[in-house]
Design a protein around this motif. Sequence first.
Motif, PDB file in Angstrom:
ATOM      1  N   LEU A 186      64.542  72.937  55.628  1.00  0.00           N
ATOM      2  CA  LEU A 186      65.896  72.560  55.256  1.00  0.00           C
ATOM      3  C   LEU A 186      66.385  71.359  56.059  1.00  0.00           C
ATOM      4  O   LEU A 186      67.123  70.520  55.547  1.00  0.00           O
ATOM      5  N   ALA A 187      65.973  71.272  57.334  1.00  0.00           N
ATOM      6  CA  ALA A 187      66.370  70.118  58.147  1.00  0.00           C
ATOM      7  C   ALA A 187      65.796  68.833  57.561  1.00  0.00           C
ATOM      8  O   ALA A 187      66.488  67.802  57.488  1.00  0.00           O
ATOM      9  N   ALA A 188      64.540  68.872  57.133  1.00  0.00           N
ATOM     10  CA  ALA A 188      63.911  67.690  56.545  1.00  0.00           C
ATOM     11  C   ALA A 188      64.564  67.313  55.218  1.00  0.00           C
ATOM     12  O   ALA A 188      64.829  66.135  54.952  1.00  0.00           O
ATOM     13  N   LEU A 189      64.845  68.314  54.385  1.00  0.00           N
ATOM     14  CA  LEU A 189      65.452  68.039  53.084  1.00  0.00           C
ATOM     15  C   LEU A 189      66.886  67.544  53.239  1.00  0.00           C
ATOM     16  O   LEU A 189      67.310  66.585  52.581  1.00  0.00           O
ATOM     17  N   ALA A 190      67.644  68.209  54.115  1.00  0.00           N
ATOM     18  CA  ALA A 190      69.032  67.808  54.331  1.00  0.00           C
ATOM     19  C   ALA A 190      69.105  66.405  54.924  1.00  0.00           C
ATOM     20  O   ALA A 190      69.947  65.586  54.533  1.00  0.00           O
ATOM     21  N   GLY A 191      68.201  66.109  55.859  1.00  0.00           N
ATOM     22  CA  GLY A 191      68.185  64.783  56.462  1.00  0.00           C
ATOM     23  C   GLY A 191      67.852  63.696  55.468  1.00  0.00           C
ATOM     24  O   GLY A 191      68.388  62.582  55.531  1.00  0.00           O
ATOM     25  N   SER A 192      66.975  63.998  54.502  1.00  0.00           N
ATOM     26  CA  SER A 192      66.618  63.009  53.489  1.00  0.00           C
ATOM     27  C   SER A 192      67.816  62.654  52.620  1.00  0.00           C
ATOM     28  O   SER A 192      68.091  61.480  52.359  1.00  0.00           O
ATOM     29  N   ILE A 193      68.553  63.671  52.167  1.00  0.00           N
ATOM     30  CA  ILE A 193      69.732  63.412  51.337  1.00  0.00           C
ATOM     31  C   ILE A 193      70.807  62.689  52.137  1.00  0.00           C
ATOM     32  O   ILE A 193      71.459  61.760  51.646  1.00  0.00           O
ATOM     33  N   LEU A 194      71.002  63.097  53.394  1.00  0.00           N
ATOM     34  CA  LEU A 194      71.985  62.424  54.239  1.00  0.00           C
ATOM     35  C   LEU A 194      71.628  60.952  54.404  1.00  0.00           C
ATOM     36  O   LEU A 194      72.503  60.081  54.353  1.00  0.00           O
ATOM     37  N   LEU A 195      70.346  60.663  54.593  1.00  0.00           N
ATOM     38  CA  LEU A 195      69.911  59.285  54.804  1.00  0.00           C
ATOM     39  C   LEU A 195      70.177  58.432  53.569  1.00  0.00           C
ATOM     40  O   LEU A 195      70.639  57.284  53.674  1.00  0.00           O
ATOM     41  N   ALA A 196      69.887  58.981  52.384  1.00  0.00           N
ATOM     42  CA  ALA A 196      70.138  58.224  51.155  1.00  0.00           C
ATOM     43  C   ALA A 196      71.627  57.958  50.950  1.00  0.00           C
ATOM     44  O   ALA A 196      72.026  56.866  50.529  1.00  0.00           O
ATOM     45  N   SER A 197      72.468  58.956  51.253  1.00  0.00           N
ATOM     46  CA  SER A 197      73.922  58.773  51.127  1.00  0.00           C
ATOM     47  C   SER A 197      74.436  57.781  52.163  1.00  0.00           C
ATOM     48  O   SER A 197      75.304  56.952  51.872  1.00  0.00           O
ATOM     49  N   LEU A 198      73.896  57.864  53.361  1.00  0.00           N
ATOM     50  CA  LEU A 198      74.291  56.936  54.422  1.00  0.00           C
ATOM     51  C   LEU A 198      73.927  55.507  54.040  1.00  0.00           C
ATOM     52  O   LEU A 198      74.656  54.554  54.371  1.00  0.00           O
ATOM     53  N   GLY A 199      72.819  55.346  53.326  1.00  0.00           N
ATOM     54  CA  GLY A 199      72.410  54.019  52.899  1.00  0.00           C
ATOM     55  C   GLY A 199      73.406  53.350  51.973  1.00  0.00           C
ATOM     56  O   GLY A 199      73.498  52.121  51.925  1.00  0.00           O
ATOM     57  N   VAL A 200      74.151  54.155  51.213  1.00  0.00           N
ATOM     58  CA  VAL A 200      75.196  53.599  50.351  1.00  0.00           C
ATOM     59  C   VAL A 200      76.418  53.210  51.165  1.00  0.00           C
ATOM     60  O   VAL A 200      76.887  52.065  51.129  1.00  0.00           O
ATOM     61  N   SER A 201      76.931  54.173  51.926  1.00  0.00           N
ATOM     62  CA  SER A 201      78.250  53.991  52.536  1.00  0.00           C
ATOM     63  C   SER A 201      78.245  53.079  53.760  1.00  0.00           C
ATOM     64  O   SER A 201      79.223  52.380  54.018  1.00  0.00           O
ATOM     65  N   ILE A 202      77.150  53.057  54.513  1.00  0.00           N
ATOM     66  CA  ILE A 202      77.150  52.253  55.734  1.00  0.00           C
ATOM     67  C   ILE A 202      77.142  50.764  55.413  1.00  0.00           C
ATOM     68  O   ILE A 202      77.624  49.937  56.202  1.00  0.00           O
ATOM     69  N   ALA A 203      76.624  50.405  54.233  1.00  0.00           N
ATOM     70  CA  ALA A 203      76.572  48.986  53.863  1.00  0.00           C
ATOM     71  C   ALA A 203      77.927  48.463  53.408  1.00  0.00           C
ATOM     72  O   ALA A 203      78.182  47.257  53.485  1.00  0.00           O
ATOM     73  N   THR A 204      78.792  49.350  52.924  1.00  0.00           N
ATOM     74  CA  THR A 204      80.079  48.882  52.400  1.00  0.00           C
ATOM     75  C   THR A 204      80.920  48.221  53.481  1.00  0.00           C
ATOM     76  O   THR A 204      81.628  47.249  53.211  1.00  0.00           O
TER      77      THR A 204
END
Length: 427
Positions: free
Chosen positions: A14-32
């Motif tokens: 679950l840590a690996a799966l949750a981290g993957s989704i968090l990373l993809a979402s972070l990739g959107v918002s951190i660039a804004t």
Amino acid sequence: MNDEPVTKMNKPVLAALAGSILLASLGVSIATVALASLARVFSVSVQQVQWVVLAYLLALTAAIVVAGRMGDLFGSRRVLLIGLAVFTLASGACALAPGLDWLIVARAVQGLGAAVLMALPLSIAKGLVAKERLGTAMGLLGTMSAIGTALGPSLGGVLIGAFGWRAAFVLLLLCGASMLVLTLTGIPRTKIPSARITRSSTRPLIPLAVLRRPGVATSLAMNILAGAVMMSTLVVGPFFLSFGLGLSDAQTGVVMAAGPIGAAVSGVPAGRVVDRFGTRRTLLGGLLVASAGLVCFAVLPRLIGVAGYVLALVLVTPGFQLFLAANNTAVMANATEEYRGLLSGLLGLSRNLGLMTGAAALPLLFACLLGTHGLADSSAQVIGTAFSITFLSAAGLCVLAVALALLDQRKRGPDASSVAQTGSHNG
């Protein structure tokens, strides 16, 4: 190791799966938050620099279903590792970009990696998490998406302010490398039946039989509607807070943060509600709560100001978390091994389509209601009226999702396919 689900939630998985989704979402918002800095550094217009965000989103949306299907054909763990490697290398290319064109291309490649990170965690969770705990796992994964969205602007702002725009992409590079290690050690290997590859190679990317399965098309349609409505709070809300209520940018940011924080807090409890009461009742209840919250958006802020806006968020956010946890679980709980990656990708695609629709259609409705004067020349009363009508329209979309849910439940009969039945976890 085979594909039999574990009897309890596996924390490294679950840590690996949750981290993957968090990373993809972070990739959107951190660039804004980097756009203004990029416009200054490269001496380009806002329209040009927006492609740093758009390239990522377009690549993610275009590739997410293909990513899910590749997981079905070649193994979800293997494809997830490839996606993480692509995301990590592309993050490094972004950090080293000498110009805007390079950065945009690297962001598009990063979006392709993010498509894998968004598509496959739900599929892997279906295979490795016990069925009676699947709702909780889906709630956790939804929470990670909310946290990534909420964390990006604040974290990116601090890093960019201290070290410049490249620091945001260095962070993504380091996080991607860490997730590669965690996935290698946390997610067990699975065997890929050779018959699956042979049988699937002659089939279309999205077999119509998958969409004809009970509830799948309805769930995807509801996901699109929910995504469009959720986006209205993110896009239209700040205009009302700034121009209708007269809040400063900082005050607007504080008020808007209540939504993602609420999503992060309510995600896991929402999944537990699914495990306890089943998918159908939870899904319907979540949509009804969200509909009530959207009506409150149309009424309360004009009556009691910021407090009314926050109260509406308190209803809308948990309502949508209940819906997302139940809807994702309903689709994935009975997914066959052959198509669970595809279904996971379709869920991600439908959500992204809803978000893009909401980002375009609802602000357009709001602008049309303002008339020719626009925000700057409209009175607070006119802005408030436009805001109320827009959110009543959003509530109408949510009610449409309720109608789809009721129609689907009527067709399918008793909640026999729920992940859990009432009383099954009292022990």
